[in-house]
Design an enzyme around this catalytic site. Structure first.
Site, PDB file in Angstrom:
ATOM      1  N   ASN A   1       0.929  -1.027  -0.277  1.00 24.11           N
ATOM      2  CA  ASN A   1       0.040   0.226   0.046  1.00 24.11           C
ATOM      3  C   ASN A   1       0.638   1.055   0.159  1.00 24.11           C
ATOM      4  O   ASN A   1       1.696   1.157   0.110  1.00 24.11           O
ATOM      5  CB  ASN A   1      -0.988  -0.120   1.142  1.00 24.11           C
ATOM      6  CG  ASN A   1      -0.290  -0.419   2.707  1.00 24.11           C
ATOM      7  OD1 ASN A   1       0.930  -0.504   2.893  1.00 24.11           O
ATOM      8  ND2 ASN A   1      -1.179   0.584   4.191  1.00 24.11           N
ATOM      9  N   VAL A   2       0.614   2.392  -0.393  1.00 22.27           N
ATOM     10  CA  VAL A   2       0.652   3.588  -0.753  1.00 22.27           C
ATOM     11  C   VAL A   2       0.083   4.556  -0.112  1.00 22.27           C
ATOM     12  O   VAL A   2      -0.980   5.088  -1.163  1.00 22.27           O
ATOM     13  CB  VAL A   2       1.352   3.855  -2.239  1.00 22.27           C
ATOM     14  CG1 VAL A   2       2.038   5.002  -2.199  1.00 22.27           C
ATOM     15  CG2 VAL A   2       2.574   2.414  -2.716  1.00 22.27           C
ATOM     16  N   GLU A   3      -0.039   5.591   0.945  1.00 21.81           N
ATOM     17  CA  GLU A   3      -0.724   6.464   1.243  1.00 21.81           C
ATOM     18  C   GLU A   3      -0.719   8.124   0.537  1.00 21.81           C
ATOM     19  O   GLU A   3       0.498   8.015  -0.161  1.00 21.81           O
ATOM     20  CB  GLU A   3      -0.407   5.716   2.685  1.00 21.81           C
ATOM     21  CG  GLU A   3      -1.326   4.563   2.784  1.00 21.81           C
ATOM     22  CD  GLU A   3      -1.390   4.927   4.729  1.00 21.81           C
ATOM     23  OE1 GLU A   3      -0.953   5.379   5.727  1.00 21.81           O
ATOM     24  OE2 GLU A   3      -1.867   4.008   5.316  1.00 21.81           O
TER      25      GLU A   3
ATOM     26  N   GLU B   1      -2.848  -4.059  -3.354  1.00 22.68           N
ATOM     27  CA  GLU B   1      -3.362  -5.119  -4.357  1.00 22.68           C
ATOM     28  C   GLU B   1      -3.323  -3.591  -5.914  1.00 22.68           C
ATOM     29  O   GLU B   1      -2.951  -4.267  -7.387  1.00 22.68           O
ATOM     30  CB  GLU B   1      -4.546  -4.827  -4.421  1.00 22.68           C
ATOM     31  CG  GLU B   1      -5.348  -6.325  -3.353  1.00 22.68           C
ATOM     32  CD  GLU B   1      -5.391  -5.871  -1.872  1.00 22.68           C
ATOM     33  OE1 GLU B   1      -5.167  -4.663  -1.627  1.00 22.68           O
ATOM     34  OE2 GLU B   1      -5.882  -6.572  -1.034  1.00 22.68           O
TER      35      GLU B   1
ATOM     36  N   CYS C   1      -9.588  -5.641   0.830  1.00 23.59           N
ATOM     37  CA  CYS C   1     -10.967  -4.502   1.179  1.00 23.59           C
ATOM     38  C   CYS C   1     -11.651  -5.232   0.201  1.00 23.59           C
ATOM     39  O   CYS C   1     -11.831  -6.089  -0.951  1.00 23.59           O
ATOM     40  CB  CYS C   1     -10.764  -3.144   0.892  1.00 23.59           C
ATOM     41  SG  CYS C   1     -10.584  -2.307  -0.352  1.00 23.59           S
TER      42      CYS C   1
ATOM     43  N   CYS D   1     -11.053  -3.419  -3.533  1.00 18.96           N
ATOM     44  CA  CYS D   1      -9.951  -5.032  -3.968  1.00 18.96           C
ATOM     45  C   CYS D   1     -10.320  -6.379  -4.357  1.00 18.96           C
ATOM     46  O   CYS D   1     -10.184  -6.751  -5.451  1.00 18.96           O
ATOM     47  CB  CYS D   1      -8.521  -4.818  -2.935  1.00 18.96           C
ATOM     48  SG  CYS D   1      -7.677  -2.935  -3.134  1.00 18.96           S
TER      49      CYS D   1
ATOM     50  N   CYS E   1      -4.584   0.769  -2.455  1.00 20.38           N
ATOM     51  CA  CYS E   1      -4.257  -0.711  -1.886  1.00 20.38           C
ATOM     52  C   CYS E   1      -2.937  -1.470  -2.429  1.00 20.38           C
ATOM     53  O   CYS E   1      -2.130  -1.241  -3.214  1.00 20.38           O
ATOM     54  CB  CYS E   1      -5.199  -1.581  -1.418  1.00 20.38           C
ATOM     55  SG  CYS E   1      -6.418  -0.641  -0.694  1.00 20.38           S
TER      56      CYS E   1
END
Ligand code: THU
Length: 134
Positions: free
Chosen positions: A48-50, A61, A92, A95, A59
């Protein structure tokens, strides 16, 4: 598709853990890694890359699917994602839809309740077939 028993699920989870350790999650502090097998034997993974704009967060995925397409496409056959301690977590809802597009109803997922097909975790999914007559 190979039978689930033929798959080295622990190796796949180890790949997901490796991806999780690269996550950029300064806001939630919930690092996620995802890994999957492709029908030609490749593996793909993502973390994940916020973003400071929380809703823009990618996410794990998303990265996995990007790698799938970028590395030549194909169908996802087996999937697992993990949280910060390496525990198996559920993808989620959004995803699951992403994974359905590239793995279909037979994609096998290692879930919190064991191995499940995509058809079980996203029943009656809307997908590419629904658009084929358009
Ligand atoms: N997250 C994922 O990367 N994949 C999922 O399927 C569940 C949630 C991430 C998004 C966010 O960075 C963090 O987990 C907390 O929601």
């Amino acid at each position: 598709m190979s039978a689930p028993d033929d798959v080295d699920w622990e190796a796949l989870r180890a790949l997901a853990v490796e991806a999780m350790q690269q996550a950029y999650a300064p806001y939630s502090k919930f690092q996620v890694g995802a890994a999957a097998l492709v029908d030609d034997g490749r593996t793909v993974s993502g973390c994940n890359v916020e973003n400071a704009g929380y809703g823009v967060t990618l996410c794990a995925e998303c990265g996995l699917v990007s790698e799938l397409v970028r590395s030549g496409g194909g169908r996802l056959t087996h999937f697992v994602c993990v949280g910060p301690t390496g525990e198996v977590i559920m993808p989620c809802g959004r995803c699951r839809q992403l994974l359905f597009e590239h793995g279909g109803r037979d994609l096998v997922l290692w879930t919190v309740s064991g191995l499940r097909t995509m058809d079980e975790v996203l029943p009656d999914a809307f997908g590419p077939d629904d658009l084929k007559d358009v």
